[in-house]
Design an enzyme around this catalytic site. Structure first.
Site, PDB file in Angstrom:
ATOM      1  N   CYS A 184       2.242  24.085 -35.677  1.00 55.68           N
ATOM      2  CA  CYS A 184       1.512  24.935 -36.615  1.00 55.68           C
ATOM      3  C   CYS A 184       0.386  25.664 -35.882  1.00 55.68           C
ATOM      4  O   CYS A 184      -0.282  25.084 -35.019  1.00 55.68           O
ATOM      5  CB  CYS A 184       0.938  24.091 -37.749  1.00 55.68           C
ATOM      6  SG  CYS A 184       2.191  23.314 -38.796  1.00 55.68           S
ATOM      7  N   CYS A 187      -3.234  24.136 -35.381  1.00 62.04           N
ATOM      8  CA  CYS A 187      -3.323  22.887 -34.616  1.00 62.04           C
ATOM      9  C   CYS A 187      -2.653  22.982 -33.249  1.00 62.04           C
ATOM     10  O   CYS A 187      -2.298  21.961 -32.645  1.00 62.04           O
ATOM     11  CB  CYS A 187      -2.723  21.738 -35.420  1.00 62.04           C
ATOM     12  SG  CYS A 187      -3.519  21.466 -37.021  1.00 62.04           S
ATOM     13  N   CYS A 210       2.844  13.796 -35.749  1.00 62.27           N
ATOM     14  CA  CYS A 210       2.650  14.331 -37.094  1.00 62.27           C
ATOM     15  C   CYS A 210       3.054  13.350 -38.181  1.00 62.27           C
ATOM     16  O   CYS A 210       2.735  13.551 -39.349  1.00 62.27           O
ATOM     17  CB  CYS A 210       3.419  15.637 -37.263  1.00 62.27           C
ATOM     18  SG  CYS A 210       5.219  15.446 -37.144  1.00 62.27           S
TER      19      CYS A 210
END
Length: 220
Positions: A184, A187, A210
């Site tokens: 993402c 991040c 994650c």
């Protein structure tokens, strides 16, 4: 596992009536597994976990690779919880204050639901990527009676590079800009010379996974 071993295992699953799917982040190193699967059975569902936070380049690259590899069943998996509900008590989006819960809502929870509808999750984790992944087995149980199948577990970065070169696989467009582990956008950062690949994810946080490879796996 090499190509013929992967092919045999997938054929065995299918002969047993198992329902298969794979997930892909469509990073450069992820394409090796996708290319292998496209050679074996391009109809196997390929799930892109669309958090809504991906780089635009990733989404464009996903579509280009899907077409180039002849993948017939791309699934755009989105979270059940809308973004306006993904905020903390101060109104901040969760990736700024609680990245673990952000990952849970946008990745782990949607895939957990998907597991309840399938028998085998073909997953491209490699043992050389992290200590968590090094402890994994080629086959491991997952929630809802699903099996995680890790055909790339014993592959090294060198083997990935050699396969990419042999089949002239495309590279993620952000790789040339210094992004080697791409998730993402909020991040993910560029890799510094002294960093290992996955340190560019959740930089400065006490976080390396994650949840897909910690919460959605059962240890034997």
């Amino acid at each position: 596992m090499q190509y013929e071993e992967i092919k045999k295992q997938i054929e065995d699953y299918k002969n047993d009536g198992k329902s298969l799917f794979t997930t892909s982040s469509f990073q450069s190193h992820s394409l090796v597994l996708l290319h292998i699967l496209s050679r074996i059975d391009p109809s196997i569902p390929v799930v892109f976990i669309n958090t809504g936070y991906h780089f635009p380049e990733t989404v464009e690259f996903r579509d280009r690779v899907t077409d180039s590899f002849g993948l017939k069943n791309l699934i755009d998996l989105r979270p059940d919880t809308p973004k306006f509900m993904q905020k903390d008590a101060f109104g901040r989006l969760l990736f700024t204050s609680d990245p673990d819960h952000c990952c849970y809502l946008n990745k782990t929870q949607p895939v957990d639901t998907l597991l309840s509808k399938h028998d085998v999750w073909i997953n491209g984790v490699r043992a050389d990527q992290s200590a968590t992944r090094k402890a994994m087995k080629t086959e491991q149980p997952a929630p809802h009676g699903t099996v995680r199948f890790h055909p790339m577990l014993d592959w090294t970065a060198k083997m990935i590079y050699e396969y990419q070169k042999q089949y002239n696989l495309p590279k993620h467009p952000l790789e040339s800009n210094g992004y080697l582990s791409i998730g993402c956008e909020p991040c993910t950062r560029k890799v510094d010379p002294e960093m290992i690949e996955r340190e560019a994810r959740w930089y400065g946080m006490n976080k390396t996974e994650c949840g897909l490879h910690t919460d959605l796996v059962e240890q034997k």
